[in-house]
Design a protein around this motif. Sequence first.
Motif, PDB file in Angstrom:
ATOM      1  N   PHE A 175       0.932  -1.055   0.115  1.00 33.21           N
ATOM      2  CA  PHE A 175       0.121   0.406  -0.292  1.00 33.21           C
ATOM      3  C   PHE A 175       0.643   1.051   0.068  1.00 33.21           C
ATOM      4  O   PHE A 175       1.863   1.489   0.387  1.00 33.21           O
ATOM      5  CB  PHE A 175      -0.860   0.212   0.840  1.00 33.21           C
ATOM      6  N   ASP A 176       0.378   2.510  -0.779  1.00 33.50           N
ATOM      7  CA  ASP A 176       0.743   3.676  -0.662  1.00 33.50           C
ATOM      8  C   ASP A 176       1.204   3.828   1.166  1.00 33.50           C
ATOM      9  O   ASP A 176       0.655   4.178   1.639  1.00 33.50           O
ATOM     10  CB  ASP A 176       0.282   4.569  -1.346  1.00 33.50           C
ATOM     11  N   THR A 177       2.304   4.767   0.867  1.00 34.98           N
ATOM     12  CA  THR A 177       3.154   4.832   2.210  1.00 34.98           C
ATOM     13  C   THR A 177       3.622   3.741   3.553  1.00 34.98           C
ATOM     14  O   THR A 177       4.087   3.754   4.609  1.00 34.98           O
ATOM     15  CB  THR A 177       2.228   5.559   3.296  1.00 34.98           C
ATOM     16  N   PHE A 178       4.010   2.229   2.689  1.00 31.54           N
ATOM     17  CA  PHE A 178       3.571   0.962   3.479  1.00 31.54           C
ATOM     18  C   PHE A 178       5.225   1.331   3.486  1.00 31.54           C
ATOM     19  O   PHE A 178       5.833  -0.239   3.970  1.00 31.54           O
ATOM     20  CB  PHE A 178       3.197  -0.132   3.096  1.00 31.54           C
ATOM     21  N   THR A 179       6.310   1.818   3.345  1.00 34.08           N
ATOM     22  CA  THR A 179       7.241   1.787   3.217  1.00 34.08           C
ATOM     23  C   THR A 179       8.032   2.751   3.433  1.00 34.08           C
ATOM     24  O   THR A 179       8.796   3.740   2.802  1.00 34.08           O
ATOM     25  CB  THR A 179       8.435   1.129   2.207  1.00 34.08           C
ATOM     26  N   PRO A 180       8.773   3.219   5.300  1.00 31.56           N
ATOM     27  CA  PRO A 180       9.138   4.359   5.359  1.00 31.56           C
ATOM     28  C   PRO A 180      10.838   4.025   5.400  1.00 31.56           C
ATOM     29  O   PRO A 180      10.921   3.244   5.955  1.00 31.56           O
ATOM     30  CB  PRO A 180       8.672   4.913   6.927  1.00 31.56           C
ATOM     31  N   ILE A 181      11.592   4.901   4.398  1.00 30.72           N
ATOM     32  CA  ILE A 181      13.739   4.463   4.674  1.00 30.72           C
ATOM     33  C   ILE A 181      13.572   6.073   5.141  1.00 30.72           C
ATOM     34  O   ILE A 181      13.369   6.625   4.491  1.00 30.72           O
ATOM     35  CB  ILE A 181      12.898   4.669   3.289  1.00 30.72           C
ATOM     36  N   GLY A 182      14.759   5.668   5.889  1.00 26.31           N
ATOM     37  CA  GLY A 182      15.548   6.916   6.201  1.00 26.31           C
ATOM     38  C   GLY A 182      16.119   7.216   7.410  1.00 26.31           C
ATOM     39  O   GLY A 182      15.920   5.662   7.936  1.00 26.31           O
TER      40      GLY A 182
END
Length: 286
Positions: A175-182
Amino acid sequence: MRLALFDKGRLGIVEGDIITDVTDQVTHAPAGPAGALQLYIEALSDVSGPVLDPADGPRVALTDVQLQAPLPRPGKIIGAPVNYLDHKAEMDYPTSIADLGVFLKANSSVIGPDQDIVLPYSDIRTDQEGELAVVIGRTASHVSAEKALDHVFGYTCLLDITVRSGEDRSTRKSFDTFTPIGPWIVTADEIAEPDRLDLRCDVAGETRQSTNTEYLIFGVRELVAYASSVMTLHPGDVIATGTPAGVGPLSHGDRVVVEIEKIGRLEVGVDGSRSTSYASRPGRRR
């Protein structure tokens, strides 16, 4: 180095509480949706890539910029299911990564620091999964575990958000937003042993996950070797190494934090204000 994207796609080197803008050392044109850091990784893989000079560029306080996902549209995101024994036990899985192999997540699911995970369903649990992520730096196909780290550009924090419904993993995790990276990528030269890093994930101020990457079933070397035996890995591809025990449901208003030793701290929010019932999804059985 710690390399970050900030303020509408600028590329910076983070040193303490200062970020130095080095965008013009990589490109003088818009970098496109993949971002300036992707261009830099690709250039380095060619050997002819630029040597970034942190002394040559405007310096700004880190608190005065808006960090973005360092790789806003990676070529592919590869997931490692059930790659900690304690997670296997808590979920009562009969299998692990050794049986399941890897899966793919949509690159459109990526967000960066201080953005919000958007919960799709009001009546189906959505969980956090804090993970170490590996960023590929050189094309890799059928590489050995012994040579796998030669193909790694660096490491970052990642959240593999997951809906606990019945679909395939690639659906439930894309789903959109389901992989926060940083919040940035730490280059591989700063982390000699990626399989010896403390990892913690907090939700709403409480620690849910706490482990060390030494407990991975497939360590970073084995995971890169295995993935490259299935598909060619390209510069900028991201491998999520799997999550330990402690996954749990997210709620509207939660703050989720992943912190990994020698890498940094990624924090995002949770927005459930637009969630709908699972039965209302398109394509449901009638």
